[in-house]
Scaffold this motif. Structure first.
Motif, mmCIF file in Angstrom:
data_model
loop_
_atom_site.group_PDB
_atom_site.id
_atom_site.type_symbol
_atom_site.label_atom_id
_atom_site.label_comp_id
_atom_site.label_asym_id
_atom_site.label_seq_id
_atom_site.Cartn_x
_atom_site.Cartn_y
_atom_site.Cartn_z
ATOM 1 N N PHE A 446 0.850 -1.199 0.000
ATOM 2 C CA PHE A 446 0.000 0.000 0.000
ATOM 3 C C PHE A 446 0.884 1.247 0.000
ATOM 4 C CE2 PHE A 446 0.478 1.362 4.427
ATOM 5 C CZ PHE A 446 0.906 0.199 5.056
ATOM 6 N N ALA A 447 0.364 2.301 -0.596
ATOM 7 C CA ALA A 447 1.158 3.518 -0.789
ATOM 8 C C ALA A 447 1.372 4.262 0.521
ATOM 9 C CB ALA A 447 0.457 4.432 -1.786
ATOM 10 N N LEU A 448 2.499 4.924 0.615
ATOM 11 C CA LEU A 448 2.792 5.792 1.758
ATOM 12 C C LEU A 448 1.666 6.813 1.904
ATOM 13 C CD1 LEU A 448 4.951 7.052 3.777
ATOM 14 C CD2 LEU A 448 5.697 8.436 1.846
ATOM 15 N N PRO A 449 0.965 6.799 3.058
ATOM 16 C CA PRO A 449 -0.181 7.714 3.178
ATOM 17 C C PRO A 449 0.242 9.173 3.404
ATOM 18 C CG PRO A 449 0.016 6.332 5.137
ATOM 19 C CD PRO A 449 1.136 5.944 4.236
ATOM 20 N N HIS A 450 -0.528 10.070 2.845
ATOM 21 C CA HIS A 450 -0.293 11.506 3.021
ATOM 22 C C HIS A 450 -1.573 12.168 3.514
ATOM 23 C CE1 HIS A 450 3.570 11.593 0.950
ATOM 24 N NE2 HIS A 450 3.065 10.742 0.092
ATOM 25 N N GLU A 451 -1.426 13.344 4.111
ATOM 26 C CA GLU A 451 -2.612 14.087 4.543
ATOM 27 C C GLU A 451 -3.489 14.396 3.332
ATOM 28 O OE1 GLU A 451 -1.136 17.439 6.714
ATOM 29 O OE2 GLU A 451 -1.001 16.298 8.573
ATOM 30 N N ASP A 452 -2.852 14.830 2.248
ATOM 31 C CA ASP A 452 -3.590 15.062 1.003
ATOM 32 C C ASP A 452 -3.439 13.807 0.133
ATOM 33 O OD1 ASP A 452 -4.631 15.764 -1.409
ATOM 34 O OD2 ASP A 452 -3.345 17.508 -1.729
ATOM 35 N N PRO A 453 -4.526 13.092 -0.093
ATOM 36 C CA PRO A 453 -4.382 11.822 -0.839
ATOM 37 C C PRO A 453 -3.858 12.020 -2.262
ATOM 38 C CG PRO A 453 -6.704 12.398 -0.552
ATOM 39 C CD PRO A 453 -5.918 13.349 0.281
ATOM 40 N N LEU A 454 -3.957 13.254 -2.776
ATOM 41 C CA LEU A 454 -3.491 13.492 -4.152
ATOM 42 C C LEU A 454 -2.068 14.040 -4.195
ATOM 43 C CD1 LEU A 454 -6.681 14.937 -5.860
ATOM 44 C CD2 LEU A 454 -5.825 12.607 -5.828
ATOM 45 N N PHE A 455 -1.408 14.021 -3.048
ATOM 46 C CA PHE A 455 -0.047 14.554 -3.018
ATOM 47 C C PHE A 455 0.837 13.847 -4.049
ATOM 48 C CE2 PHE A 455 4.351 14.442 -1.535
ATOM 49 C CZ PHE A 455 4.604 15.786 -1.340
ATOM 50 N N ASP A 456 0.789 12.539 -4.037
ATOM 51 C CA ASP A 456 1.626 11.779 -4.980
ATOM 52 C C ASP A 456 1.134 11.911 -6.418
ATOM 53 O OD1 ASP A 456 3.445 10.959 -3.168
ATOM 54 O OD2 ASP A 456 2.627 8.941 -2.892
ATOM 55 N N ALA A 457 -0.173 12.126 -6.582
ATOM 56 C CA ALA A 457 -0.723 12.197 -7.941
ATOM 57 C C ALA A 457 -0.171 13.408 -8.683
ATOM 58 C CB ALA A 457 -2.247 12.274 -7.882
ATOM 59 N N TYR A 458 0.050 14.507 -7.964
ATOM 60 C CA TYR A 458 0.516 15.733 -8.621
ATOM 61 C C TYR A 458 2.028 15.925 -8.508
ATOM 62 C CZ TYR A 458 -4.364 17.147 -8.952
ATOM 63 O OH TYR A 458 -5.687 17.216 -9.261
ATOM 64 N N LEU A 459 2.668 15.076 -7.736
ATOM 65 C CA LEU A 459 4.107 15.257 -7.519
ATOM 66 C C LEU A 459 4.876 14.826 -8.764
ATOM 67 C CD1 LEU A 459 6.326 15.907 -5.331
ATOM 68 C CD2 LEU A 459 6.351 13.457 -4.876
ATOM 69 N N LEU A 460 5.641 15.755 -9.332
ATOM 70 C CA LEU A 460 6.410 15.420 -10.544
ATOM 71 C C LEU A 460 7.848 15.070 -10.180
ATOM 72 C CD1 LEU A 460 5.070 18.059 -13.100
ATOM 73 C CD2 LEU A 460 4.271 15.749 -12.653
ATOM 74 N N LYS A 461 8.007 14.451 -9.027
ATOM 75 C CA LYS A 461 9.334 13.993 -8.609
ATOM 76 C C LYS A 461 9.233 12.540 -8.186
ATOM 77 C CE LYS A 461 11.173 18.420 -7.262
ATOM 78 N NZ LYS A 461 12.101 19.123 -6.412
ATOM 79 N N SER A 462 10.398 11.904 -8.111
ATOM 80 C CA SER A 462 10.450 10.511 -7.684
ATOM 81 C C SER A 462 10.949 10.417 -6.251
ATOM 82 C CB SER A 462 11.422 9.730 -8.567
ATOM 83 O OG SER A 462 10.808 9.303 -9.731
ATOM 84 N N TYR A 463 10.457 9.393 -5.556
ATOM 85 C CA TYR A 463 11.013 9.061 -4.245
ATOM 86 C C TYR A 463 12.270 8.236 -4.502
ATOM 87 C CZ TYR A 463 6.601 10.378 -2.028
ATOM 88 O OH TYR A 463 5.511 11.059 -1.568
ATOM 89 N N ASN A 464 13.313 8.562 -3.775
ATOM 90 C CA ASN A 464 14.580 7.934 -4.076
ATOM 91 C C ASN A 464 15.317 7.630 -2.776
ATOM 92 O OD1 ASN A 464 17.674 8.742 -5.061
ATOM 93 N ND2 ASN A 464 16.515 7.493 -6.474
ATOM 94 N N CYS A 465 16.061 6.538 -2.759
ATOM 95 C CA CYS A 465 16.879 6.136 -1.597
ATOM 96 C C CYS A 465 16.088 6.153 -0.281
ATOM 97 C CB CYS A 465 18.081 7.041 -1.422
ATOM 98 S SG CYS A 465 19.084 7.239 -2.867
ATOM 99 N N PRO A 466 14.925 5.528 -0.219
ATOM 100 C CA PRO A 466 14.170 5.566 1.042
ATOM 101 C C PRO A 466 14.770 4.632 2.101
ATOM 102 C CG PRO A 466 13.038 4.192 -0.542
ATOM 103 C CD PRO A 466 14.253 4.725 -1.242
ATOM 104 N N GLU A 467 14.681 5.029 3.336
ATOM 105 C CA GLU A 467 15.141 4.188 4.446
ATOM 106 C C GLU A 467 14.189 4.365 5.626
ATOM 107 O OE1 GLU A 467 17.493 1.982 4.462
ATOM 108 O OE2 GLU A 467 18.508 2.495 2.582
ATOM 109 N N PHE A 468 14.020 3.282 6.389
ATOM 110 C CA PHE A 468 13.255 3.379 7.642
ATOM 111 C C PHE A 468 14.138 3.995 8.704
ATOM 112 C CE2 PHE A 468 10.611 -0.188 5.939
ATOM 113 C CZ PHE A 468 9.361 0.360 6.197
#
Lengths: 517, 612
Positions: A446-468
């Motif tokens: 499941f996708a990383l949740p955001h306060e605004d559910p469309l945050f990822d939909a409009y984001l023109l960048k990639s998530y990169n090098c994620p770590e816990f």
């Protein structure tokens, strides 16, 4: 009762009526929908931890009003949305909802032309295994060569809040600025999340190491190294950082989904001792390229990927012959042993990259593709698992998609996988979590949740090098700028044969050979 | 003010017995308004009619989203509010005439504002308006230096300054306790600095200077530098950035020009009895100023960039004939202009007759500025059917120069061409939030939903789609064009011809002859001259001229090629460059010239005639 009194009561009654009419109401008169429900992000049938932030989503079926009922055994939450279809839960209500729940059922109603439709409800399973509170990642435009406004962020997974840790605004504070200030790979020590490291490439930059509350800039390009540190990993208990130095090359395919091919000309493994401020080679040589070092949780092995097929300039599609195997090297009493093969991927005609060892030491999660070590744009890239106990390799089909699934890492309890995947549009990487149960089975991500559910939909960048991360990053953006502005770069002492100073690259960091010039 | 002027006129009348009607006109109250009218007309005509295409491109290179994150990102930095408003006003450029009217009015208003505070010194009061016009007419500044976010900031800042100055005058006239006013000024300056930068202090500095309040001025300047330090630390910006906000970093590149203009004009004012003949000098100085502006925008570098921009616009509109006409008028071509020429030739079926008619050598825009390549490369790659590279280059431009409307549209187009509907929809989603592209978004959405109708409306894109390569090729500068062109996915007649030309391009006569054997006999009723020349060159190389007699080859052409080959053979030890220079006027439109002088691209300046 005076007239005044009556007036007051009437006003109160009116206010109450207005409030009631504005309150949350579930449609009682509806028909069953014939079409299937479309929600973004897709949270249908996923398994989530109890400490996850509200799974806000957008209902994408056409309508002018929306109502959602989320029920657990003990509680029920109703959310309404206007024509945008955005369902955003109250955080406190959501926490209460998940507290005692083992499963949630979600019922969606959509109103169109004054009549309501009800969609078949979907379930969300809730497990008691918690997920690490923080994730760090870099946001960056996909497939680029120049850097613009890039930054490393930290997201509180429980609250859904994102904040910037450090960006390059100090150097790119003018929108018209054209310079390359890059940063990447924020990593924390497994045993002590306050000890961290990441790369900041600019004048006065280098590897920013924070150890026991103090930060310093380390020049990791010394002696004959063609480049500085690129991929680094903290030893789980000791003040040691293993890293690879990669001479990176980029190719530009004419057509197809992948807009860029990245490969290493050469890469070696090194070790930086934070306390002694020394650097030494772990593996050095021209016969093989080693990259992506990662420690086993007990610190007794350093795993890495290796290929013995060099890249030859000018041979068409030669890069497709580079296939990386999973290797490891023992580490005891500050001494490295002999490299040993863990998984011979090239023998199976594929290539593995970015290995991550599960906290119990049993599994190696990694990405697998047809070739190379940079799988993030390969549609063929999938997440795979190697069982060190059973010595078995398998594709983690439960989480894979037809698009590039190019990154995987474990939570500190080993129950959650974080996956970087381009499944949304083949271009922009997004983060997903997957529950990894005690039987070694992963569940629908499941996708990383955001306060605004469309945050990822409009984001023109990639998530990169994620770590816990179990702990919040303590330093501020200002601290890092001040550190870099001082230009007090620490140059480590070298141990062993480092040869003459290399002329290949003046700046610490991966040397990008721009052969389009 | 009018009384003073009348007094001066009266004085001049008494000192000079002759009535100089012109001087009277210059000294009258009417003259400043006439000057304003003339300036308005000049600015309006320049912007609305001469530079209308450039203004449209400013719109294409702008980007504004109705989005809280976008607003937050832009506003919360030094001078950010002015940058944000400037970005919004950039959307006006979609309507060049409206913009021209709006800007010309504002510039005149600005001059009027200055005249209220500095008197009727036309030169000084017009100076800011003229300089602001510089910004708008400089294609390099806004597009190639990526400073479009700052096109409006000085104008907005100065308008703010006048507003505050008027307010201060009012307060000064009505405030008995002046120290309260000075403290209030300092407080307001400090308050607005994070939003509008330097301009929050400017009106207060001016007012304190006019009132000669040096202590308060010192205090204000001290506060300015303290606040710069504080705000740069708070916003994590470079100290120098906070000082200059909201001016662009690239403004520094215009300063040398401003300095030259100032140094040319100021001596007149200082030494040549300015006060005595004020009106004349005002007119003269204004004339110099506007002339210098026109000279600046006519500099070769600016003209080159503008030509690139024009070609880009024409290419976007697929007006191939206009592209060729425009290129025809140029004496030398840059690489970018040459690329657009080849695209136009390919789209008008003239590749086989004009590909090698290239004026030599290529010229450069400037020695150190490769930005024109980045602006154009995505288009060049798109028309070469290399969609992935086009997308990569579009992203390159996006990250280097910042997001733009044109970039967003290109992403959508490339997503449609690569059948990636999900990606197209992501970009369309962003377009819908854009100030200038919401209508375009609807159109694009229809295209994604109904691709057959898209290709029906834009058949040229179907042709590009069909011309993709057989496999993913590694595209870079070292890849031979031929290597790319020999790898088409489908071998159509059009591709076949490109393959033949690619063989000629790499001077592979054998490859050409081999491929030519696959050409359908009726494809060319008359063989293109380049092809005929290839046969002649091969025959000369193998000493098999008899073979030519059986082929449909022009005998005069055989003679001409033999002559050229003979010149080269007789050259002996003579430098080939000097031979090339000598024969170029006669043989310049022939493939044989290209074939026999392999270093043609690096030949030194040749006497170039206008090419066909």
């Amino acid at each position: 009762m005076t007239i005044q009194h009556i007036k007051c009561q009437l006003i109160l009654l009116l206010i109450t009526m207005i409030l009631v009419s504005c309150g949350e109401q579930v449609p009682t008169d509806f028909v069953e929908a014939k079409d299937s429900l479309r929600v973004y992000p897709d949270y249908r049938g996923v398994v989530v931890p109890k400490n996850i932030a509200p799974l806000n989503f957008q209902v994408r079926n056409e309508g002018d009003a929306y109502a959602v009922i989320v029920k657990s055994d003990k509680k029920e939450v109703i959310e309404l949305a206007n024509a945008t279809g955005k369902i955003q839960f109250d955080k406190e209500e959501w926490k209460e909802l998940l507290q005692e729940a083992s499963s949630l059922s979600v019922e969606v109603f959509v109103r169109q032309e004054k009549s309501w439709r009800r969609y078949t409800e979907f379930d969300i399973s809730v497990v008691s295994d918690s997920i690490d509170k923080f994730v760090t990642f870099r946001l960056i435009e996909p497939s680029y060569e120049n850097s613009s406004d890039i930054a490393i962020f930290q997201q509180d997974v429980e609250e859904g809040k994102m904040e910037k840790i450090v960006g390059n605004r100090y150097y790119v504070s003018n929108p018209g600025y054209r310079g390359a200030v890059c940063m990447n790979c924020h990593v924390a020590q497994l045993g002590n999340g306050e000890n961290t490291a990441f790369q900041y490439r600019c004048n006065g930059g280098g590897m920013i190491v924070t150890y026991n509350g103090e930060s310093k800039v380390v020049a990791t390009k010394v002696g004959d190294m063609p480049s500085g540190a690129v991929y680094e990993k903290w030893h789980p208990t000791l003040p040691l950082i293993a890293f690879s130095n990669n001479t990176v090359r980029q190719l530009f395919p004419s057509n197809g989904i992948a807009k860029i091919e990245v490969l290493d000309f050469r890469s070696d493994l090194l070790l930086y001792d934070v306390e002694k401020n020394t650097i030494r080679y772990v593996l050095k040589g021209d016969d093989a390229s080693e990259t992506y070092p990662v420690w086993s949780p007990d610190g007794k092995y350093l795993y890495y990927c290796s290929t013995d097929t060099p890249y030859v300039v000018g041979v068409a599609h030669q890069y497709e012959k580079q296939k990386y195997d999973l290797m490891r090297i023992a580490f005891e009493n500050d001494t490295f042993g002999v490299p040993e093969m863990v998984y011979n991927a090239s023998a199976h005609n594929h290539s593995v990259a970015k290995p991550r060892i599960s906290p119990d030491g049993r599994y190696v999660a990694m990405t697998v593709s047809k070739y190379g070590a940079y799988h993030y744009m390969h549609r063929s890239s999938d997440i795979a698992l190697f069982d060190l106990q059973e010595q078995k390799f398998r594709l983690l089909d439960e989480v894979n998609s037809p698009s590039a699934d190019g990154y995987v890492t474990w939570s500190s309890n080993g129950r959650w996988l974080m996956i970087g995947s381009r499944r949304d549009d083949d271009d922009h990487a997004r983060l997903f979590f997957s529950y990894f149960d005690e039987n070694g089975v992963a569940h629908k991500p499941f996708a990383l949740p955001h306060e605004d559910p469309l945050f990822d939909a409009y984001l023109l960048k990639s998530y990169n090098c994620p770590e816990f991360n179990t702990k919040q990053v303590l330093f501020s953006e200002g601290d890092i700028y001040k550190l870099i502005a001082r230009e007090a770069v620490v140059t480590p002492d070298t141990i062993g044969n480092f040869g003459e100073k290399s002329e290949a690259d003046g700046v610490s960091g991966a040397s990008i050979v721009d052969y389009r010039k | 003010m009018a009384q003073k002027r009348e007094k001066k006129v009266a004085q001049k009348k008494t000192t000079s017995p002759k009535t100089n009607r012109l001087r009277e006109f210059f000294a009258s109250d009417l003259f400043p308004w006439v000057a304003r009218g003339v300036f308005f007309l000049v600015a309006f005509i320049l912007l609305g009619f001469v530079y209308d295409d450039v203004l449209t491109q400013y719109f294409e290179r702008s980007y504004f989203l109705y989005d809280s994150e976008f607003a937050e990102e832009k506003i919360f930095r030094s001078g950010g509010l002015l940058v944000y408003v400037s970005l919004f006003l950039n959307q006006l450029f979609a309507y060049p005439l409206v913009t021209a009217l709006f800007v010309s009015s504002l510039l005149v208003f600005l001059q009027w504002g200055f005249s209220r505070w500095l008197g009727e010194n036309l030169f000084v009061t017009f100076l800011p308006s003229v300089l602001l016009l510089f910004y708008l007419l400089d294609v390099r500044y806004a597009i190639y230096w990526g400073a479009s976010a700052y096109l409006w900031t000085p104008l907005l800042g100065l308008l703010f300054t006048f507003g505050v100055l008027e307010l201060l005058r009012f307060c000064y006239d009505n405030c008995e306790k002046k120290s309260v006013l000075w403290i209030g000024e300092i407080f307001i300056s400090a308050l607005f600095f994070p939003l509008i930068g330097f301009f929050s202090f400017l009106p207060h500095i001016v007012f304190l200077v006019l009132k000669r309040k040096w202590f308060w001025l010192g205090l204000l300047l001290g506060l300015f530098f303290f606040e710069v330090w504080f705000v740069s630390d708070f916003y994590h910006e470079h100290y120098l950035y906070s000082v200059r906000a909201p001016f662009a970093q690239q403004d520094g590149r215009l300063f040398p020009w401003f300095a030259i203009v100032a140094s040319l004009i100021l001596p007149f004012l200082v030494f040549l009895n300015y006060n005595a003949k004020r009106a004349y000098w005002d007119v003269f100085a204004l004339f110099c100023l506007i002339s210098s502006l026109l000279v600046y925008v006519s500099l070769p570098a600016n003209v080159n960039f503008r030509t690139d921009m024009n070609l880009l616009c024409l290419t976007e509109k697929h007006e191939w004939k206009k592209v060729l006409e425009k290129v025809k008028r140029l004496e030398e071509l840059t690489h970018v202009q040459s690329s657009f020429r080849i695209i136009a030739l390919a789209n008008t079926g003239r590749l086989n007759s004009q590909l090698f008619n290239i004026p030599l050598p290529y010229k450069k825009h400037t020695e150190d500025d490769g930005s024109e390549l980045f602006v154009a490369t995505a288009y060049v790659q798109l028309y070469a059917s290399m969609f992935s590279v086009a997308s990569q280059m579009n992203m390159e431009q996006w990250t280097m120069f910042g997001p733009s409307n044109a970039g967003l549209k290109m992403f959508v187009l490339l997503s449609i061409l690569t059948d990636n509907d999900r990606l197209a929809r992501r970009y369309i989603g962003v377009m819908k939030k854009s100030a200038g592209l919401s209508d375009e978004a609807e159109k694009c959405e229809n295209w994604v939903n109904d691709k057959p109708s898209f290709f029906q409306q834009r058949p040229e894109f179907m042709s590009l789609k069909n011309n993709q390569f057989v496999e993913n090729l590694d595209v870079n500068a070292k890849s031979h064009l031929a290597y790319l062109l020999l790898s088409y996915r489908k071998l159509t007649e059009e591709n076949m011809e490109r393959r033949l030309l690619a063989n000629l391009y790499i001077r592979s006569l054998d490859g050409f002859l081999q491929d030519f054997s696959m050409v359908r006999p009726d494809q060319y009723p008359v063989w293109p001259q380049y092809f005929q020349e290839a046969f002649i060159l091969k025959a000369l190389a193998t000493n098999d001229l008899e073979r030519l007699a059986k082929l449909p080859i022009n005998k005069d052409l055989i003679h001409k090629v033999r002559m050229l080959v003979g010149v080269v053979q007789r050259a002996g030890d003579e430098n080939l460059t000097s031979v090339a220079r000598r024969v170029y006027p006669k043989y310049r439109n022939m493939y044989s010239f290209y074939y026999l002088f392999p270093d043609w691209e690096t030949l030194p300046n040749l006497e170039v005639e206008k090419h066909e």
